[in-house]
Design an enzyme around this catalytic site. Structure first.
Site, PDB file in Angstrom:
ATOM      1  N   THR A 158       0.866  -1.190   0.000  1.00 30.28           N
ATOM      2  CA  THR A 158       0.000   0.000   0.000  1.00 30.28           C
ATOM      3  C   THR A 158       0.900   1.236   0.000  1.00 30.28           C
ATOM      4  O   THR A 158       1.340   1.675  -1.042  1.00 30.28           O
ATOM      5  CB  THR A 158      -0.982  -0.009   1.198  1.00 30.28           C
ATOM      6  OG1 THR A 158      -0.261  -0.232   2.412  1.00 30.28           O
ATOM      7  CG2 THR A 158      -2.032  -1.080   1.017  1.00 30.28           C
ATOM      8  N   THR A 195      -0.960  -2.856  10.671  1.00 31.04           N
ATOM      9  CA  THR A 195      -1.294  -2.973   9.254  1.00 31.04           C
ATOM     10  C   THR A 195      -0.118  -3.635   8.595  1.00 31.04           C
ATOM     11  O   THR A 195       0.745  -2.985   8.052  1.00 31.04           O
ATOM     12  CB  THR A 195      -1.562  -1.634   8.594  1.00 31.04           C
ATOM     13  OG1 THR A 195      -2.676  -1.067   9.227  1.00 31.04           O
ATOM     14  CG2 THR A 195      -1.926  -1.793   7.132  1.00 31.04           C
ATOM     15  N   ASN A 403      -0.308  10.483   5.973  1.00 30.89           N
ATOM     16  CA  ASN A 403      -1.524  10.003   6.607  1.00 30.89           C
ATOM     17  C   ASN A 403      -2.654  11.019   6.618  1.00 30.89           C
ATOM     18  O   ASN A 403      -3.818  10.655   6.819  1.00 30.89           O
ATOM     19  CB  ASN A 403      -1.212   9.523   8.028  1.00 30.89           C
ATOM     20  CG  ASN A 403      -0.546   8.168   8.005  1.00 30.89           C
ATOM     21  OD1 ASN A 403      -1.195   7.153   7.809  1.00 30.89           O
ATOM     22  ND2 ASN A 403       0.769   8.147   8.165  1.00 30.89           N
ATOM     23  N   SER A 408      -6.980   9.760  -0.340  1.00 33.90           N
ATOM     24  CA  SER A 408      -6.915  10.398  -1.662  1.00 33.90           C
ATOM     25  C   SER A 408      -5.709   9.935  -2.439  1.00 33.90           C
ATOM     26  O   SER A 408      -5.625  10.176  -3.623  1.00 33.90           O
ATOM     27  CB  SER A 408      -6.870  11.915  -1.508  1.00 33.90           C
ATOM     28  OG  SER A 408      -5.781  12.301  -0.700  1.00 33.90           O
TER      29      SER A 408
END
Length: 408
Positions: A158, A195, A403, A408
């Site tokens: 990511t 994560t 962050n 977006s």
């Protein structure tokens, strides 16, 4: 574990499909705008499996599916992973989508769905776009080349800035056994877990019970010893698949080569954990905290993780400020047993505090130490024999920027 000799070799030229009988792939299917976002990992035969998962009370739908494979079935042959959407906090639809991903991958491979794990990472609270997932699973092409391994690693990322891969080999019963791992994780990292997705393959012959025993112990020393920002995510998963194709006799703690396997798995997990800490969002430095002399290993790890997780310590390292007061304060509020008059602190090889008293040091020397890509903080307590390590990163302006605009 007692300190005994073991055989271990790091293989820089190997990857997630280097153990015998594994294939992988990664493609762009359309969950993200451009980057790869769908990955698959497959063993030629059903493999023993072990897993550890986030402790967050809110858990994503794929974890429900994958836990059943790990804990009820004990065998896994394939894993389907997407990035760009966490499929978390998505209710009944999210669970239905995770189950459909499992079924689609099983249909693709011609295997039972209970042999397929599912993992997702990305934005929380958005319903999965299933049409690109369906078409992606249909067209994905597996292979055992370096290119396939790279595609897999890229597709699970990511906000990561680099791929995170490592491989070790060892010898068991005279056979070469390879253990390889690929991970993703950059922010929202406070394992127990975070994560973070970690996938490990090995051709070792070991049953799921003994594999789970090893992974659970090792996780406390590696993945659960890193922190970037103190946030614990909803999706985190570490899985180990062991398909037994190396040809060794079944492994257990009583096997004469158990230490070889255990240390190779530990080294793989530690490499992946440190690479996640090093790649913290906006990070410029890896911070390692080592604590000696605690009343137990658990307390030593608690102190180490408190220090490396302190925002004030992290910003001081970023600013190359030798403010050891922030370190000793974190030691004090860690909740562990400490005697302030016995605390010794070093940054690198520079002694700053000895037996609770400040020691004169060179600011210029400390600035040079803190400018390095890796900064080591050492704390001695003289309370017992406990030892612990933790890893993290500095806290930078870029972390806030990344962050503040994640969706977006």
């Amino acid at each position: 574990m007692s300190k005994v000799s073991y055989e271990l070799k790091r293989l820089s030229s190997k990857n997630i499909v280097s153990p015998k009988g594994f294939k992988a792939a990664g493609i762009h299917c359309g969950i993200k705008h451009k980057k790869k976002d769908l990955a698959m990992l497959v063993s030629d035969v059903p493999a023993s499996v072990a897993g550890v998962f986030t402790t967050n009370a809110v858990q994503a739908a794929p974890l429900t599916v994958t836990k059943e494979v790990v804990y009820k079935n004990g065998k896994m042959q394939a894993l389907i992973v997407n990035s760009g959407n966490a499929n978390a906090c998505t209710g009944k639809q999210g669970l239905a989508d995770a189950i459909e991903m499992q079924q689609l991958a099983a249909n693709k491979l011609g295997i039972d769905p209970i042999l397929v794990g599912v993992a997702s990472t990305g934005v929380i609270g958005e319903i999965m776009k299933m049409e690109p997932v369906r078409s992606g699973i249909n067209k994905i092409e597996l292979g055992d080349s370096l290119e396939n391994a790279i595609d897999f690693s890229q597709a699970i990322m990511t906000t990561d800035t680099v791929m995170k891969n490592t491989t070790y080999s060892t010898t068991i019963d005279g056979y070469e056994v390879i253990i390889s791992g690929s991970a993703k994780g950059s922010g929202m990292i406070e394992p127990n877990m975070a994560t973070m997705l970690g996938f490990i393959t090995t051709d070792a012959n070991i049953d799921s019970e003994n594999l789970q025993y090893a992974l659970s112990k090792i996780t406390d020393l590696t993945f659960n010893a890193i922190t970037v920002d103190g946030d614990t995510s909803t999706n985190d998963t570490v899985l180990v698949m062991a398909n037994g194709l190396a040809g060794n006799d079944p492994l257990s703690p009583l096997h004469p080569d158990w230490t070889n396997f255990y240390e190779a798995l530990k080294a793989t997990c530690e490499d992946l954990a440190k690479s996640i800490a090093r790649d913290g969002e906006g990070a410029t430095k890896l911070i390692e905290v080592e604590v000696d002399g605690a009343i137990s290993d658990e307390e030593a790890r608690k102190i180490a993780k408190t220090v490396v997780g302190s925002p004030l310590v992290k910003t001081a390292v970023f600013g190359c400020d030798a403010n050891w007061g922030r370190i000793i304060a974190a030691v004090g509020y860690s909740g562990a047993t400490v005697d302030p008059e016995k605390i010794t602190i070093k940054i690198g090889n520079a002694l700053l505090v000895e037996n609770g008293e400040p020691v004169p040091f060179s600011e210029d020397e400390l600035i040079q130490i803190l400018k390095a890509n890796e900064v080591k903080i050492y704390v001695s307590l003289e309370q017992g024999a406990g030892h612990g390590l933790a890893w993290g990163c500095d806290l930078t302006y870029d972390y806030v920027q990344i962050n503040a605009s994640y969706r977006s």
